[in-house]
Enzyme design. Structure first.
Site, PDB file in Angstrom:
ATOM      1  N   SER A 124     -20.223 -39.580 -11.575  1.00 23.67           N
ATOM      2  CA  SER A 124     -20.007 -38.166 -11.279  1.00 23.67           C
ATOM      3  C   SER A 124     -19.444 -37.454 -12.498  1.00 23.67           C
ATOM      4  CB  SER A 124     -18.995 -38.082 -10.129  1.00 23.67           C
ATOM      5  OG  SER A 124     -18.502 -36.772 -10.024  1.00 23.67           O
ATOM      6  N   TYR A 148     -10.325 -40.276  -6.148  1.00 24.92           N
ATOM      7  CA  TYR A 148     -11.794 -40.430  -6.098  1.00 24.92           C
ATOM      8  C   TYR A 148     -12.353 -40.562  -7.520  1.00 24.92           C
ATOM      9  CZ  TYR A 148     -16.676 -39.001  -6.019  1.00 24.92           C
ATOM     10  OH  TYR A 148     -18.037 -38.937  -6.238  1.00 24.92           O
ATOM     11  N   LYS A 152     -14.539 -43.694  -9.704  1.00 23.47           N
ATOM     12  CA  LYS A 152     -15.802 -43.585 -10.452  1.00 23.47           C
ATOM     13  C   LYS A 152     -15.610 -44.088 -11.884  1.00 23.47           C
ATOM     14  CE  LYS A 152     -18.296 -42.326  -7.217  1.00 23.47           C
ATOM     15  NZ  LYS A 152     -19.404 -43.150  -6.749  1.00 23.47           N
TER      16      LYS A 152
END
Ligand code: NAD
Ligand code: UDP
Length: 362
Positions: A124, A148, A152
């Site tokens: 992302s 989050y 990643k």
């Protein structure tokens, strides 16, 4: 190739399954169902017109993953399986570390055990944190804004270490910007649980009357109209990029890390107005304070993906809004909706649906 699609029942995974099948690959889905509806599967099979085996399996379930790799001989794995809500990740970081990082580790171990050495990973633009300059290139500095984002970045690093340790392992880290839109059939699309946190699904719910008005977070950014600027990319363009990246990885026998965006920044209000044009509905909104942690402007330099494997986004913001609206109007309650007609505003512009056979495999 036969591809294992982890998280293939989700929003981006389901569209990518169709993209793979259209290019002649065969697909097996593994999905825990933590953020997907079982109703996506018959629709996917109907659109694909070929059997798609689906296994309800959590990546963290080592026995299930080992059994899966013993059942099929996979040529590559596409890994979409993650929890993805930024705010939720701040409230329960350990669940995100466990699901996203532990899940990735067990998957990599199962791949290693079975001798499968090709992985396409859903990364992302969040790995860039608040970028120092736009458009963002792949060599920009990396940082973490929330749990989050940490999952990643850590997953990319784990995959990088594996590539170093095993010279035959190949990986494609695909850094998505803001995926929106839906398949042209209106049969599959984004179906968030509860109140949407992302902009496009929120606009869609205002359009069908499920929400009263959009709250625009910040009207005083140094942007074209004071609202935040992002790089929205049609999910069908994104799906195609996965197939292009996978085939490049095999053809060139190389690992890659690339941005996937259009390269064009669009403000919140520009998206609202494009959606109004596409849907013929007015979107009520109110400008409120900034959302904590939001950057003013984030958009990609997508030229590396084009240079390496010829990929470029084809759909513009109008097409993204038109397809998002068709999906929302036909499925006002997402996959919980039984059946609705296509909205008059988008009729006649629908792409042909390939195949119509409903196949029950698992
Ligand atoms: P999604 O939630 O619709 O799809 C993820 C799928 O993975 C779901 O079907 C879910 O049930 C499944 N899943 C989650 N954890 C699992 C586990 N441990 N084992 C098996 N299945 C599991 O999300 P999406 O929007 O399709 O995103 C796909 C990937 O792309 C995610 O990794 C996400 O972090 C990444 N991504 C998404 C966006 C976005 O805006 N949608 C942006 C950048 C990156
Ligand atoms: N946004 C907004 N109202 C919402 C949701 C989002 O104004 O209800 C804005 C947000 O501040 C950002 C843009 O829309 O400028 C995209 O936000 P989203 O959460 O969709 O993506 P991300 O922030 O992860 O890029």
């Amino acid at each position: 190739m036969r591809i294992l699609v982890c998280g293939g029942a989700g929003y981006i995974g389901s569209h990518t399954c169709l993209g793979l099948i259209e290019r002649g690959h065969s697909v097996v889905i593994a999905d825990s169902g933590v953020n997907s509806s079982p109703r996506v599967i018959p629709r996917l099979r109907r659109l694909a017109g070929v059997p798609i085996p689906v296994h309800r399996a959590d990546l963290r379930d080592r026995a299930a993953m080992t059994a899966l790799f013993a059942t099929y001989r996979f040529d590559a794995v596409l890994h979409f399986a993650a929890l993805k809500a930024v705010g939720d990740s701040c409230r329960r970081p350990l669940d995100y570390f466990d699901n996203n990082i532990s899940g990735t580790i067990v998957l990599l171990q199962a791949m290693r055990g079975a001798g499968v050495r090709r992985l396409v990973f859903s990364s992302s633009a969040t790995v860039y944190g608040e970028p120092e300059r736009v458009p963002v290139r792949e060599d920009a500095g990396l940082s973490v804004m929330n749990p989050y984002g940490r999952t990643k970045l850590v997953a990319e690093q784990l995959i990088g270490d594996l590539c170093t340790a095993d010279p035959e392992f190949r990986a494609a880290n695909l850094r998505y910007f803001n995926p929106v839109g839906a398949h042209a059939s209106g049969l599959i699309g984004e179906d968030p649980c509860g109140e949407p946190t992302n902009l496009m699904p929120y606009i869609c719910q205002v359009a069908v009357g499920a929400r009263e008005k959009l709250r625009v977070f910040g009207g005083d950014y140094p942007t074209v109209d004071g609202t935040g600027v992002r790089d929205y990319i049609h999910v069908v363009d994104l799906a195609r990029a996965h197939v292009d990246a996978l085939e490049y990885m095999v053809r060139a026998d190389a690992s890659v890390t690339v941005n996937l965006g259009t390269g064009r920044g669009v403000s919140v209000l520009e998206l609202v107005h494009a959606f109004e044009r596409a849907s013929g509905r007015r979107i009520a909104y109110e400008i409120v304070g900034r959302r904590a942690g939001d950057a003013a402007s984030v958009y990609a330099d997508p030229s590396l993906a084009h240079a390496l494997f010829g990929w470029r986004a084809q759909f513009d913001v109008d097409a993204m809004c038109r397809d998002a609206w068709r999906w929302q109007a036909m499925n006002p309650e997402g996959y919980r909706t039984v059946a609705r007609r296509e909205p008059a505003s988008s009729r006649g512009r629908r792409a042909r649906i390939g195949g119509s056979r409903a196949v029950d495999v698992v």
